[in-house]
Design an enzyme around this catalytic site. Structure first.
Site, PDB file in Angstrom:
ATOM      1  N   PRO A  75      57.434  54.053  20.527  1.00 47.94           N
ATOM      2  CA  PRO A  75      57.162  55.417  20.045  1.00 47.94           C
ATOM      3  C   PRO A  75      57.888  56.463  20.889  1.00 47.94           C
ATOM      4  CG  PRO A  75      55.322  54.668  21.366  1.00 47.94           C
ATOM      5  CD  PRO A  75      56.294  53.520  21.318  1.00 47.94           C
ATOM      6  N   LYS A  76      59.217  56.464  20.826  1.00 47.66           N
ATOM      7  CA  LYS A  76      60.025  57.273  21.736  1.00 47.66           C
ATOM      8  C   LYS A  76      60.458  58.577  21.092  1.00 47.66           C
ATOM      9  CE  LYS A  76      61.750  53.323  24.335  1.00 47.66           C
ATOM     10  NZ  LYS A  76      62.494  53.113  25.549  1.00 47.66           N
ATOM     11  N   LYS A  77      60.371  59.645  21.906  1.00 47.10           N
ATOM     12  CA  LYS A  77      60.870  60.958  21.522  1.00 47.10           C
ATOM     13  C   LYS A  77      61.672  61.524  22.688  1.00 47.10           C
ATOM     14  CE  LYS A  77      58.111  63.750  19.222  1.00 47.10           C
ATOM     15  NZ  LYS A  77      56.917  64.561  18.834  1.00 47.10           N
TER      16      LYS A  77
END
Length: 263
Positions: free
Chosen positions: A117-119
């Site tokens: 879940p990378k931002k």
């Protein structure tokens, strides 16, 4: 370009200049600051997907700042986010709830390959005199600050390595061209070939600030439980599908109060 050539080269996008290369993904001198804290169990239940299970008696979150100065294919970058202790079919592990980092390659690769879940964010991890300091900025705003006394006490290396070897879980979501989910899976992955170089504990503090798009403060800090500083070399293993939400319903084990109804 012929169709067969497209199939042979298809790994990542763009086809002619992928955002990241094939693995293995080896990390050298990876450094962690992990602050474990107690939070609101109702908030945890709202974000952890079944069939993962929580320990309601011990509602914990691990807030992590990770410095990665030397990684195959991904380069030099820093990451920050929250991992929630869970169990799956009797095995303990960690659910990756959110991650923020400052490098396009591992953002794209992490999302596409594993489902991390990378931002995009701006995390840091550094030593300032006698203090290990981790920060996370989203745009111009500071949303997380963690501090720990530098190498106050050595940690139990056996326990630390065992924790690093536990399975980790991700919720991988890839939409179809019409916006409906094409992939919706619970993915399990592990860290491999771990060479633990050192681990330490010490006093710690953690401050989280509310932000609409970086909502780390939605899991509030009620009590600091422990802190850990780790240095290690390791390989990020590829994943396996542990549960397919589009193919089968979640199988939640019966609670004690429910077993009497089916016996």
């Amino acid at each position: 370009m012929r169709e067969n050539d497209v199939r042979k080269r298809a790994f990542a996008m763009p086809l002619t200049s992928p955002a990241y290369p094939p693995g293995p993904y080896r990390f050298v001198d990876r450094e962690y600051l992990i602050i474990t804290y107690r939070t609101d169990p109702a908030r945890l239940r709202a974000v952890v997907p079944e069939p993962l299970e929580l320990d309601d008696r011990n509602p914990l979150v691990k807030y992590e700042f990770i410095r990665m100065p030397d990684s195959n294919g991904f380069g030099d970058y820093t990451e920050s986010g929250q991992v929630i202790p869970v169990s799956f079919r009797g095995h303990t592990g960690g659910y990756n709830h959110c991650m923020f980092l400052n490098d396009e390659g591992p953002i794209a690769g992490g999302r596409e390959l594993w489902g991390f879940p990378k931002k995009l964010g701006q995390p840091t991890l550094r030593t300032e005199i006698d203090t290990l300091i981790g920060t996370l900025d989203y745009g111009p705003l500071r949303v997380a600050t963690g501090t720990m006394g530098y190498k106050h006490r050595e940690a139990d290396l056996g326990q630390v390595k065992a924790a690093l070897e536990e399975p980790n879980f991700l919720l991988k979501i890839i939409p179809h061209v019409d916006g409906s989910p094409r992939i919706c899976e619970l993915v399990e992955y592990r860290l491999e070939q771990i060479a633990l170089k050192g681990a330490w504990t010490g006093p710690a503090a953690l401050s989280l600030t509310p932000h609409a798009l970086a909502p780390v403060a939605d899991l509030p800090v009620l009590e600091i439980v422990s802190a850990l500083h780790i240095r290690a070399d390791l390989t990020l293993g590829l994943g396996r599908v542990a549960h397919d939400y589009l193919q089968e319903p979640a199988r939640r084990p019966f609670r004690a109060s429910e077993r009497s109804l089916v016996t």
